[in-house]
Each structure stands twice: as structure tokens, then as C-alpha cells.
Motif scaffolding. Structure first.
Motif, PDB file in Angstrom:
ATOM      1  N   ASP A 232       0.807  -1.073   0.077  1.00 10.75           N
ATOM      2  CA  ASP A 232      -0.058  -0.016  -0.081  1.00 10.75           C
ATOM      3  C   ASP A 232       0.903   1.254  -0.039  1.00 10.75           C
ATOM      4  N   VAL A 233       0.431   2.400  -0.859  1.00 10.08           N
ATOM      5  CA  VAL A 233       1.244   3.403  -0.942  1.00 10.08           C
ATOM      6  C   VAL A 233       0.169   4.559  -0.534  1.00 10.08           C
ATOM      7  N   ASN A 234       0.466   5.507   0.467  1.00  8.39           N
ATOM      8  CA  ASN A 234      -0.380   6.366   0.999  1.00  8.39           C
ATOM      9  C   ASN A 234       0.469   7.689   1.348  1.00  8.39           C
ATOM     10  N   LEU A 235      -0.418   8.813   1.122  1.00 10.71           N
ATOM     11  CA  LEU A 235       0.280  10.162   1.738  1.00 10.71           C
ATOM     12  C   LEU A 235       0.648  10.165   3.235  1.00 10.71           C
ATOM     13  N   GLY A 236       1.587  10.906   3.423  1.00 14.21           N
ATOM     14  CA  GLY A 236       1.856  11.087   4.669  1.00 14.21           C
ATOM     15  C   GLY A 236       1.029  11.981   5.582  1.00 14.21           C
ATOM     16  N   PRO A 237       1.016  12.109   6.844  1.00 11.95           N
ATOM     17  CA  PRO A 237       0.174  12.572   7.755  1.00 11.95           C
ATOM     18  C   PRO A 237      -0.161  14.198   7.533  1.00 11.95           C
ATOM     19  N   THR A 238       1.003  14.949   7.122  1.00 10.02           N
ATOM     20  CA  THR A 238       0.706  16.175   6.873  1.00 10.02           C
ATOM     21  C   THR A 238       0.470  16.730   5.380  1.00 10.02           C
ATOM     22  N   LYS A 239       0.000  18.106   5.361  1.00 15.61           N
ATOM     23  CA  LYS A 239      -0.074  18.385   3.760  1.00 15.61           C
ATOM     24  C   LYS A 239       1.027  18.561   2.955  1.00 15.61           C
ATOM     25  N   LYS A 240       2.435  18.556   3.802  1.00 16.97           N
ATOM     26  CA  LYS A 240       3.595  18.788   3.321  1.00 16.97           C
ATOM     27  C   LYS A 240       4.321  17.229   2.741  1.00 16.97           C
ATOM     28  N   ASP A 241       3.449  16.416   3.114  1.00 17.74           N
ATOM     29  CA  ASP A 241       4.088  15.026   2.826  1.00 17.74           C
ATOM     30  C   ASP A 241       3.861  14.516   1.444  1.00 17.74           C
ATOM     31  N   GLY A 242       4.630  13.698   0.996  1.00 15.77           N
ATOM     32  CA  GLY A 242       4.289  13.044  -0.344  1.00 15.77           C
ATOM     33  C   GLY A 242       3.909  11.547   0.139  1.00 15.77           C
ATOM     34  N   LEU A 243       3.998  10.818  -0.955  1.00 14.16           N
ATOM     35  CA  LEU A 243       3.714   9.361  -0.925  1.00 14.16           C
ATOM     36  C   LEU A 243       4.432   8.644  -0.170  1.00 14.16           C
ATOM     37  N   HIS A 244       4.122   7.681   0.814  1.00 11.40           N
ATOM     38  CA  HIS A 244       5.214   6.950   1.636  1.00 11.40           C
ATOM     39  C   HIS A 244       5.123   5.664   1.149  1.00 11.40           C
ATOM     40  N   LEU A 245       6.128   5.095   0.689  1.00  8.89           N
ATOM     41  CA  LEU A 245       6.101   3.646  -0.213  1.00  8.89           C
ATOM     42  C   LEU A 245       7.035   2.872   0.721  1.00  8.89           C
ATOM     43  N   VAL A 246       6.840   1.582   1.288  1.00  8.68           N
ATOM     44  CA  VAL A 246       7.505   0.982   2.032  1.00  8.68           C
ATOM     45  C   VAL A 246       8.220   0.031   0.887  1.00  8.68           C
ATOM     46  N   CYS A 247       9.580  -0.073   0.974  1.00  4.61           N
ATOM     47  CA  CYS A 247      10.272  -0.963   0.065  1.00  4.61           C
ATOM     48  C   CYS A 247      10.177  -2.311   0.599  1.00  4.61           C
ATOM     49  N   GLY A 248      10.583  -3.494  -0.057  1.00  3.44           N
ATOM     50  CA  GLY A 248      10.540  -4.702   0.348  1.00  3.44           C
ATOM     51  C   GLY A 248      11.312  -5.256   1.574  1.00  3.44           C
ATOM     52  N   ASP A 249      12.394  -4.511   2.066  1.00  2.00           N
ATOM     53  CA  ASP A 249      13.029  -4.476   3.156  1.00  2.00           C
ATOM     54  C   ASP A 249      12.594  -3.917   4.483  1.00  2.00           C
ATOM     55  N   GLY A 250      11.561  -3.096   3.992  1.00  2.00           N
ATOM     56  CA  GLY A 250      11.023  -2.528   5.416  1.00  2.00           C
ATOM     57  C   GLY A 250      11.841  -0.989   5.424  1.00  2.00           C
ATOM     58  N   SER A 251      12.586  -0.379   4.581  1.00  2.00           N
ATOM     59  CA  SER A 251      12.749   1.042   4.678  1.00  2.00           C
ATOM     60  C   SER A 251      11.582   1.705   3.566  1.00  2.00           C
ATOM     61  N   VAL A 252      11.846   3.099   3.875  1.00  2.00           N
ATOM     62  CA  VAL A 252      10.665   3.867   3.567  1.00  2.00           C
ATOM     63  C   VAL A 252      11.144   4.980   2.713  1.00  2.00           C
ATOM     64  N   LEU A 253      10.670   4.957   1.353  1.00  2.00           N
ATOM     65  CA  LEU A 253      10.883   6.119   0.193  1.00  2.00           C
ATOM     66  C   LEU A 253       9.780   7.045   0.089  1.00  2.00           C
ATOM     67  N   GLU A 254       9.875   8.260   0.201  1.00  2.00           N
ATOM     68  CA  GLU A 254       9.091   9.433   0.094  1.00  2.00           C
ATOM     69  C   GLU A 254       8.912   9.733  -1.400  1.00  2.00           C
ATOM     70  N   LEU A 255       7.802   9.628  -2.012  1.00  2.00           N
ATOM     71  CA  LEU A 255       7.753  10.081  -3.414  1.00  2.00           C
ATOM     72  C   LEU A 255       7.253  11.532  -3.477  1.00  2.00           C
TER      73      LEU A 255
END
Length: 293
Positions: A232-255
């Protein structure tokens, strides 16, 4: 200014070389991002040799894509070398080198011109010593062949972010390194789980993955296992946040900035708003699924 300009298709063109030898007789030649092989006949013409600006800390990243490969590898600092040109690509003695510490979010679009600016200044500083005989092919620093790393040409397929097996840092560095070409991308499935399940059970085809270019990212959680795995890819909690993408190893990339196919570039929030509440999941590409099976 009445400056002659020669434009041979290739540096080995006989008429071009004869023109240089008989009419121009240069004392010093300079190249930067030329991209063609210089024959021995060319290299023998200038009295003081040929100098090249190469945007890497040689002998690391010899070849066609030094800035792209250095950013992809996460190098910091990066740098630029001024060197004598020899027959072997990027293997000549080094006249000067400058290092430059960069921001971890700087991409090739920014770093490449920065390094050429630094390299140009280094070149101008070195020329008096070269034409004065203080720096020669013999006195310049020889490269250590044991430390050579090749900057191979980039294939367009390398631009895919394989988030199921690459960490957030690896993906982020690919976005940075490939910002000029070929760019980076991944595939999403759009729709609620119920919709996708119904589609899969019916006679209609399963939802077609959406290809989305990824233009800007940031590493939120570098450490593997920081977050439970999910597609699942979801927006972060604040208006300034981008999309939070969890990679297969559990690290997190923001788009931060993306570009769906046939659409203009946009911030991630605008992209999600256009989905009208539908869920977003990253998906493995079929060739990878077949390889792993």
C-alpha cells in the motif's frame, strides 16, 4: 570574432587531421564531454598534449556516465578531474582533482553542470603550468589501475525502481543519478481491494498496472525493517508530505514529484487527489515475477 570552427563527424577524419596538422598546429587541445575516441594521430598534434575535464574522481568512474554512476552509488563527496588524454579512455595522468561535498538529495541535473564549472576553473588554473612545462605527461599523477571503476553506459531498463528488492536508499540514488536520462519509474495498481478481487475472479482482465515516472524522492527511513512490509502506498500525515512507499526490506521512500503516463509532472498529493479516493499499491513487473519463480 573570426574564430574558425571545425565540425568533423569523427575525430579520425583524415581531412580534419590534416587541417589541424598543416593549418592550425595547436599547442594545446582541450576536450569536455566529447564522447568520441581520439586517434593517436590527433593526440600527437598539440605540443603540450590534450587536456580533458572529466566529472569524477578518477580512476573511479571511467567511462560514459561518471556523474550518473557516482550518484547511483551514493558517492559523497563527488569530484572532477583534469587529465591528459591518452589512447585508453580516461586513463591519462591527472593534472588536478577537486572534490565537492553535495546534498544527499542533489541529482545529476544539478551536479553535472556544477562539476563542469569547477573543472573549468581547475583547467584554467592548470594551463600556465602545462604550457610552462611544470606539468607534463611524465610529472602528472599516474592513475592506479587497481582502483579503476567503470562508469558503464546506462540502459533505459535500469530506470525501473524495483522496490520489492531494492532499499529506499538504492531507489533514491537511482532517481538522483538518472534524473537527466533515462529517468526512473515504477508501476502501480489503482483501485480498492474489493474491486481488484472482483476483477480477478471475473472473465474480464485484471487491472492494468499504471506506469508512473518518479521525478523526486526522499529517504524517510533508511534502516531495513523500519516499517512492516506492505504494498500500500499512502500520503504522509501532513499536507507537506508526499507518498510513503515501503520497500520490500521495510525501509521507506517518500515520492515527492511524479508524472503519470501522458500527464504533466505533479506533486504526489495532486496525483493522489486525481485518484478520487481509490487505493494505490506498488506492483512487481511480470518479467521479475517470472524470473523469481
Amino acid at each position: 570574432l573570426d574564430i574558425p570552427v571545425l565540425c568533423p563527424e569523427k575525430a579520425k577524419d583524415p581531412e580534419f587531421l590534416t587541417d589541424l596538422e598543416t593549418n592550425y598546429k595547436p599547442d594545446l587541445c582541450i576536450t569536455a564531454a566529447y564522447g568520441q575516441y581520439l586517434p593517436k594521430r590527433f593526440l600527437a598534434i598539440p605540443k603540450y598534449g590534450t587536456l580533458n575535464i572529466h566529472p569524477s574522481l578518477l580512476p573511479r568512474w571511467r567511462g560514459a556516465s561518471p556523474v550518473q554512476r557516482s550518484l547511483e552509488a551514493g558517492d559523497n563527496p563527488v569530484g572532477v578531474s583534469v587529465l591528459f588524454t591518452v589512447s585508453k579512455m580516461d586513463a591519462g595522468p591527472i593534472v588536478s582533482q577537486k572534490t565537492e561535498t553535495i546534498n544527499t538529495n542533489d541529482d545529476a541535473t544539478k551536479v553535472l553542470p556544477l562539476l563542469f564549472d569547477i573543472g573549468t576553473k581547475s583547467l584554467l588554473e592548470a594551463i600556465p603550468d602545462v604550457v610552462g612545462g611544470k606539468i607534463t605527461m611524465d610529472t602528472a599523477m599516474q592513475q592506479d589501475e587497481d582502483l579503476v571503476v567503470n562508469a558503464d553506459m546506462i540502459h533505459s531498463s535500469e530506470g525501473e525502481l524495483r522496490v520489492w528488492k531494492e532499499s529506499a536508499t538504492v531507489c533514491h540514488n537511482k532517481v538522483r543519478g538518472f534524473s537527466m536520462w533515462p529517468g526512473t519509474f515504477l508501476y502501480f495498481i489503482v483501485g480498492d481491494d474489493d474491486e481488484n478481487d472482483e476483477s480477478a475472479d471475473s472473465t474480464t482482465d485484471a487491472p492494468e498496472p499504471m506506469k508512473v515516472k518518479v521525478l523526486e524522492t526522499k529517504v524517510l527511513h533508511e534502516k531495513a525493517g523500519s516499517v512492516d512490509p506492505t504494498q500500500d502506498v499512502n500520503l504522509g500525515p501532513t499536507k507537506k508530505d508526499g507518498l510513503h512507499l515501503v520497500c520490500g526490506d521495510g525501509s521507506v521512500l517518500e515520492l515527492i514529484k511524479v508524472q503519470p503516463a501522458t500527464r504533466k509532472a505533479m506533486d504526489a498529493r495532486s496525483f493522489v487527489n486525481g485518484l478520487r479516493g481509490k487505493k494505490l499499491k506498488w506492483v512487481e513487473t511480470m518479467p521479475e515475477l517470472q524470473e523469481e519463480k
